[in-house]
Design a protein around this motif. Structure first.
Motif, PDB file in Angstrom:
ATOM      1  N   PRO A   7      17.313   4.463   1.316  1.00  0.00           N
ATOM      2  CA  PRO A   7      16.375   5.144   2.442  1.00  0.00           C
ATOM      3  C   PRO A   7      15.232   4.242   3.112  1.00  0.00           C
ATOM      4  CG  PRO A   7      16.030   5.800   0.301  1.00  0.00           C
ATOM      5  CD  PRO A   7      17.113   5.126   0.143  1.00  0.00           C
ATOM      6  N   LEU A   8      15.062   4.359   4.225  1.00  0.00           N
ATOM      7  CA  LEU A   8      13.811   3.470   4.988  1.00  0.00           C
ATOM      8  C   LEU A   8      12.816   4.542   5.302  1.00  0.00           C
ATOM      9  CD1 LEU A   8      12.743   0.799   5.994  1.00  0.00           C
ATOM     10  CD2 LEU A   8      14.034   1.212   8.048  1.00  0.00           C
ATOM     11  N   LEU A   9      11.578   4.212   4.948  1.00  0.00           N
ATOM     12  CA  LEU A   9      10.490   4.960   5.727  1.00  0.00           C
ATOM     13  C   LEU A   9       9.378   3.883   6.187  1.00  0.00           C
ATOM     14  CD1 LEU A   9       8.615   7.325   6.105  1.00  0.00           C
ATOM     15  CD2 LEU A   9       7.654   6.905   3.467  1.00  0.00           C
ATOM     16  N   ILE A  10       9.225   4.348   7.519  1.00  0.00           N
ATOM     17  CA  ILE A  10       7.946   3.520   8.235  1.00  0.00           C
ATOM     18  C   ILE A  10       7.162   4.379   8.755  1.00  0.00           C
ATOM     19  CG2 ILE A  10       7.564   1.955   9.987  1.00  0.00           C
ATOM     20  CD1 ILE A  10      10.370   1.146  10.097  1.00  0.00           C
ATOM     21  N   GLU A  11       5.900   4.288   8.227  1.00  0.00           N
ATOM     22  CA  GLU A  11       4.797   5.109   8.763  1.00  0.00           C
ATOM     23  C   GLU A  11       3.529   4.410   9.535  1.00  0.00           C
ATOM     24  OE1 GLU A  11       2.412   9.281   7.460  1.00  0.00           O
ATOM     25  OE2 GLU A  11       2.062   7.305   6.498  1.00  0.00           O
ATOM     26  N   TRP A 167      -3.317   2.125   8.797  1.00  0.00           N
ATOM     27  CA  TRP A 167      -2.541   2.156   7.547  1.00  0.00           C
ATOM     28  C   TRP A 167      -0.971   1.720   8.097  1.00  0.00           C
ATOM     29  CZ3 TRP A 167      -4.174   7.021   8.628  1.00  0.00           C
ATOM     30  CH2 TRP A 167      -2.844   8.015   8.793  1.00  0.00           C
ATOM     31  N   LEU A 168      -0.280   1.211   7.086  1.00  0.00           N
ATOM     32  CA  LEU A 168       1.101   1.058   7.337  1.00  0.00           C
ATOM     33  C   LEU A 168       1.823   1.181   6.284  1.00  0.00           C
ATOM     34  CD1 LEU A 168       3.628   0.077   9.139  1.00  0.00           C
ATOM     35  CD2 LEU A 168       3.018  -2.480   8.288  1.00  0.00           C
ATOM     36  N   VAL A 169       2.954   2.321   6.086  1.00  0.00           N
ATOM     37  CA  VAL A 169       3.881   2.453   4.880  1.00  0.00           C
ATOM     38  C   VAL A 169       5.206   1.849   5.174  1.00  0.00           C
ATOM     39  CG1 VAL A 169       4.858   4.290   3.495  1.00  0.00           C
ATOM     40  CG2 VAL A 169       2.454   4.421   4.274  1.00  0.00           C
ATOM     41  N   LEU A 170       5.469   1.132   4.375  1.00  0.00           N
ATOM     42  CA  LEU A 170       7.033   0.425   4.633  1.00  0.00           C
ATOM     43  C   LEU A 170       7.689   0.397   3.439  1.00  0.00           C
ATOM     44  CD1 LEU A 170       9.066  -0.606   6.660  1.00  0.00           C
ATOM     45  CD2 LEU A 170       7.880  -3.012   6.365  1.00  0.00           C
ATOM     46  N   LEU A 171       8.525   1.293   3.187  1.00  0.00           N
ATOM     47  CA  LEU A 171       9.396   1.478   1.994  1.00  0.00           C
ATOM     48  C   LEU A 171      10.954   1.424   2.339  1.00  0.00           C
ATOM     49  CD1 LEU A 171       7.702   4.527   0.145  1.00  0.00           C
ATOM     50  CD2 LEU A 171       7.364   2.063  -0.496  1.00  0.00           C
ATOM     51  N   ALA A 179       4.786  -6.937   5.047  1.00  0.00           N
ATOM     52  CA  ALA A 179       4.680  -6.962   6.266  1.00  0.00           C
ATOM     53  C   ALA A 179       3.347  -6.757   6.970  1.00  0.00           C
ATOM     54  CB  ALA A 179       5.700  -5.866   7.058  1.00  0.00           C
ATOM     55  N   GLU A 180       3.152  -6.958   7.997  1.00  0.00           N
ATOM     56  CA  GLU A 180       1.934  -6.901   8.693  1.00  0.00           C
ATOM     57  C   GLU A 180       2.142  -6.447  10.078  1.00  0.00           C
ATOM     58  OE1 GLU A 180      -2.646  -8.734   9.533  1.00  0.00           O
ATOM     59  OE2 GLU A 180      -1.304  -9.720   7.941  1.00  0.00           O
ATOM     60  N   LEU A 181       1.512  -5.456  10.725  1.00  0.00           N
ATOM     61  CA  LEU A 181       1.477  -4.987  11.938  1.00  0.00           C
ATOM     62  C   LEU A 181       0.337  -4.480  12.706  1.00  0.00           C
ATOM     63  CD1 LEU A 181       3.891  -4.336  14.378  1.00  0.00           C
ATOM     64  CD2 LEU A 181       3.827  -2.072  13.384  1.00  0.00           C
ATOM     65  N   LYS A 185      -1.651  -3.955   6.769  1.00  0.00           N
ATOM     66  CA  LYS A 185      -0.894  -4.539   5.788  1.00  0.00           C
ATOM     67  C   LYS A 185       0.253  -3.612   5.231  1.00  0.00           C
ATOM     68  CE  LYS A 185      -3.206  -8.811   4.717  1.00  0.00           C
ATOM     69  NZ  LYS A 185      -3.716  -9.671   3.630  1.00  0.00           N
ATOM     70  N   SER A 186       1.366  -3.682   4.802  1.00  0.00           N
ATOM     71  CA  SER A 186       2.375  -2.489   4.401  1.00  0.00           C
ATOM     72  C   SER A 186       1.750  -2.110   2.960  1.00  0.00           C
ATOM     73  CB  SER A 186       3.568  -2.936   4.548  1.00  0.00           C
ATOM     74  OG  SER A 186       3.884  -4.000   3.791  1.00  0.00           O
ATOM     75  N   ASP A 187       2.071  -0.804   2.533  1.00  0.00           N
ATOM     76  CA  ASP A 187       1.770  -0.394   1.495  1.00  0.00           C
ATOM     77  C   ASP A 187       2.574   0.739   1.343  1.00  0.00           C
ATOM     78  OD1 ASP A 187       0.598   0.256  -1.111  1.00  0.00           O
ATOM     79  OD2 ASP A 187      -1.525   0.077  -0.293  1.00  0.00           O
ATOM     80  N   ARG A 188       2.356   1.544  -0.015  1.00  0.00           N
ATOM     81  CA  ARG A 188       3.025   2.662  -0.351  1.00  0.00           C
ATOM     82  C   ARG A 188       2.219   3.880   0.094  1.00  0.00           C
ATOM     83  NH1 ARG A 188       6.573   2.921  -3.914  1.00  0.00           N
ATOM     84  NH2 ARG A 188       6.795   0.807  -4.709  1.00  0.00           N
TER      85      ARG A 188
END
Length: 691
Positions: A7-11, A167-171, A179-181, A185-188
């Motif tokens: 599964p992929l999550l991007i927030e 904030w950025l979530v990328l799981l 990643a950075e956008l 920076k991405s985190d959970r």
């Protein structure tokens, strides 16, 4: 779950996003992520996945994304053999350069052929890249594809977005993808409700997202928020034995304003109910995003606000909502009361100083033109001409009212209230309101007879004036909304069953413009109206061939147009229809090429062939049988009877030569065919039904 997927999550967490743009931004982000994955050949299991969003976040949650790309096959074409090899069969510089670029010796290249000859080709298969390594690029590509009309910049950065990103979530599965956008920076770690859960929300895996955010007082699924809002608003209305007015537009805006919606029942002073309820509803819905409460269709003193928080002291929230609505209601009551003192009739005096259009004069000039048209139309359709004229003379007066100046959407509606207050008959008051119908796509036409007449007259003058003033729509420009007016006119005529001649009424409207020294082409306007009808009928599922069959005749009555179209639809279902349409097409082609004078009647003495004699007899009988039906516009009966001619028509074309050498026989046969074509053509150009 497929072991080869995760599964992929991007927030993407932001400050509050623009309300009306939010669903579109979320959809674009969702579509962009999927497109970027598929572009790289990464398989996606979407399931019932859809965009997730709140005012402070855009999210994509996909149940299954492949762990890696499939193998990547490549094929690069090189030089042709006559260029690649010299006379001794040794590689030229062109071939050596191509091989070096491919990273192989030239002897490892393969050969292929095309229409120019044989050439070298380099074919290779590379292992697919891991999805986790491609996700940063997928993220950036999807974000870049989001249409942001006015990007904001923050913190001295050279990049922008709809609102600052925090904030950025990328799981991917349980793994954070580095990643950075847009500076994040991405985190959970996600974020819960701004006020009710001020701690970060730790996400171990994408599957936890919706549930964990719900625990942090955030409903990330807009469908869940929507359902909760509707349920709470309806429950609040039931507390006072009434129903909430929940429009799609207002509901969607509240969905985009809240993360944890909570309905609050409020009230206002009953004295405000003397104001037209449309003004109060407009204020509640447009200005405050509240839900009015009605009982039996009439506004009550209650309304419902939706808070973005579950307050410990709901009474304070209620007081706040009631406090913000009171000044707007007070203004509306003041405007209404002052307008009543002035009276609707006296408001009309100011229209003489209001320019309608530079070439067309004032609004008062338009009122007089519309009044004359309304009187003419009323006589034709059996409506009281005096009432039609009176309604037209009062219909624009409310444009000078304080209420309409403050609430432009109440044009006509305010006039109806002022007319009733002034003691005008209810038929006239209602017509003032209904003259604006249909106000938008899908809206009902006017329901009352006088309202229908006034709506038609208003649009006839607008179309004639618009064309006369050179305001014909071009591209996306339509300053006088002539397209909408043309369709509104057509719908009102057709759906009212008014069998009136539009070209003659357009000519009358044109005559009324003579004093302004401007003129329009009535025929051009009628063609414009028919063109609007093309889309109207297409939306109803009417084939273009059926529409074209009737449009070629340009019936003067739009109601008659509709009647013919219905008949064509029924005729097309008959087994004889296709063959007769093809025969009619053939007949018309023959008649167009005729090089002799065709007599008006068929000479029976010249009917030597049994097939042509049989057709002549059948056509004569069919014409006699359909004269009365044609006179009464019973086109279904006409076409049904003509369909019975198929055996004779088939036999004629199978056994009879039309263009024989004898000019008298040829002319007589052409006369017979013209007689047949004319009877079909009296209903529609059925040859359009032939492929």
């Amino acid at each position: 779950m497929d072991p080869k997927t995760q599964p992929l999550l991007i927030e993407l967490g932001t400050e509050e996003l623009p309300v009306k743009a939010l669903p579109g931004l979320a959809q674009a982000f969702f579509d962009g992520v999927i497109a970027a994955l598929e572009k790289r050949g990464i398989a996606v299991e979407r399931g019932d996945a859809r965009p997730l969003y709140t005012p402070r976040r855009l999210a994509v949650l996909l149940p299954g994304v492949a762990l890696e790309q499939p193998e990547q096959a490549s094929e690069v074409f090189g030089p042709y053999l006559n260029v690649a090899l010299d006379a001794e069969g040794k590689p030229t510089r062109a071939l050596e350069g191509f091989a070096a670029k491919a990273g192989v010796d030239w002897t490892q290249l393969q050969k292929t052929s095309d229409n120019k000859g044989e050439r070298f080709v380099h074919r290779a298969v590379k292992p697919g890249v891991l999805t986790i390594d491609l996700l940063p690029d997928v993220l950036r590509e999807a974000a870049a594809a989001i249409p942001v009309p006015k990007p904001m910049r923050w913190g001295g950065n050279d990049y922008g977005f709809a609102r600052p990103v925090h904030w950025l979530v990328l799981l991917f599965g349980k793994q954070v993808v580095p990643a950075e956008l847009l500076g994040a920076k991405s985190d959970r770690m996600s974020q819960g409700h701004r006020f009710e859960h001020d701690k970060p929300v730790w996400l171990s895996q994408p599957e936890d997202y919706v549930e964990f955010l719900r625990g942090a007082r955030v409903l990330v699924d807009p469908d869940e928020r929507r359902a909760r809002i509707v349920a709470e608003v309806e429950a609040a209305a039931r507390q006072v034995g009434s129903d909430a007015r929940v429009t799609d537009d207002n509901l969607e805006q509240v969905v985009c304003l809240t993360e944890w919606p909570k309905a609050v029942l409020c009230s206002f002073e009953p004295a405000f109910l003397t104001v037209p309820q449309e003004a109060l509803i407009e204020t509640m819905e447009v200005n405050q995003k509240f839900f009015p409460v009605l009982r039996d269709g009439k506004l009550t003193q209650y309304f419902i606000g939706v808070a973005n928080i579950e307050s410990r002291d709901e009474s304070e929230v209620r007081k706040g909502y009631e406090r913000v609505i009171r000044p707007r209601f007070s203004d509306a009551k003041f405007f209404f009361d002052e307008d009543l003192k002035q009276g609707l009739a006296s408001m009309g005096g100011g229209l003489k100083s209001v320019t309608y259009q530079a070439k067309l004069g004032t609004v008062a000039d338009k009122v007089q033109r519309v009044a004359a048209l309304a009187e003419t139309i009323a006589r034709e359709v059996g409506v009281d001409p005096a009432q039609a004229r009176r309604a037209a003379e009062l219909a624009k007066n409310d444009l000078q009212s304080r209420m309409v100046n403050e609430f432009p959407e109440l044009q006509g509606i305010a006039g109806r209230h002022y007319a009733l207050a002034a003691g005008e008959p209810k038929e006239i008051a209602l017509a003032i309101d209904e003259s604006y119908q249909p106000r938008f796509a899908g809206d009902d036409i006017a329901l009352s007879p006088v309202g229908k007449v006034l709506a038609i007259a208003e649009r006839l003058d607008t179309l004639a004036g618009g064309f006369a003033a050179g305001l014909k729509p071009t591209g996306n420009k339509d300053p006088f909304a002539l397209r909408r007016n043309a369709l509104g006119l057509a719908r009102t005529v057709i759906e009212s069953g008014f069998d009136i001649g539009i070209p003659s009424l357009l000519a009358k409207a044109n005559e009324n413009l003579a004093a302004k020294n401007v003129q329009a082409d009535a025929g051009e306007i009628y063609d414009f109206i028919l063109d609007r009808l093309r889309g109207y009928y297409a939306d109803k599922g009417v084939p273009a061939t059926h529409f074209n069959a009737v449009a070629e005749l340009k019936p003067a009555s739009l109601y008659d147009f509709d009647t013919r179209l219905d008949a064509i639809g029924q005729f097309a279902t008959l087994p004889e229809a296709e063959a007769l349409a093809a025969a009619n097409k053939r007949i018309n082609n023959i008649l167009k090429k005729a090089d002799i004078e065709i007599p008006h009647a068929v000479d029976r003495a010249l009917l030597g062939d049994p097939a042509e004699a049989a057709l002549a007899e059948a056509v004569e009988a069919a014409i006699g049988d359909t004269d009365d039906a044609l006179h009464h516009h019973d086109y279904v009966k006409v076409l049904g009877r003509l369909a019975q001619l198929r055996p004779q028509v088939d036999a004629f074309f199978d056994g009879v030569m039309v263009n024989v050498d004898d000019p008298k026989i040829r002319a007589n046969r052409l006369a017979l065919l013209r007689l047949l074509a004319a009877r079909f053509g009296a209903v529609a150009a059925i040859e359009h039904l032939s492929a």
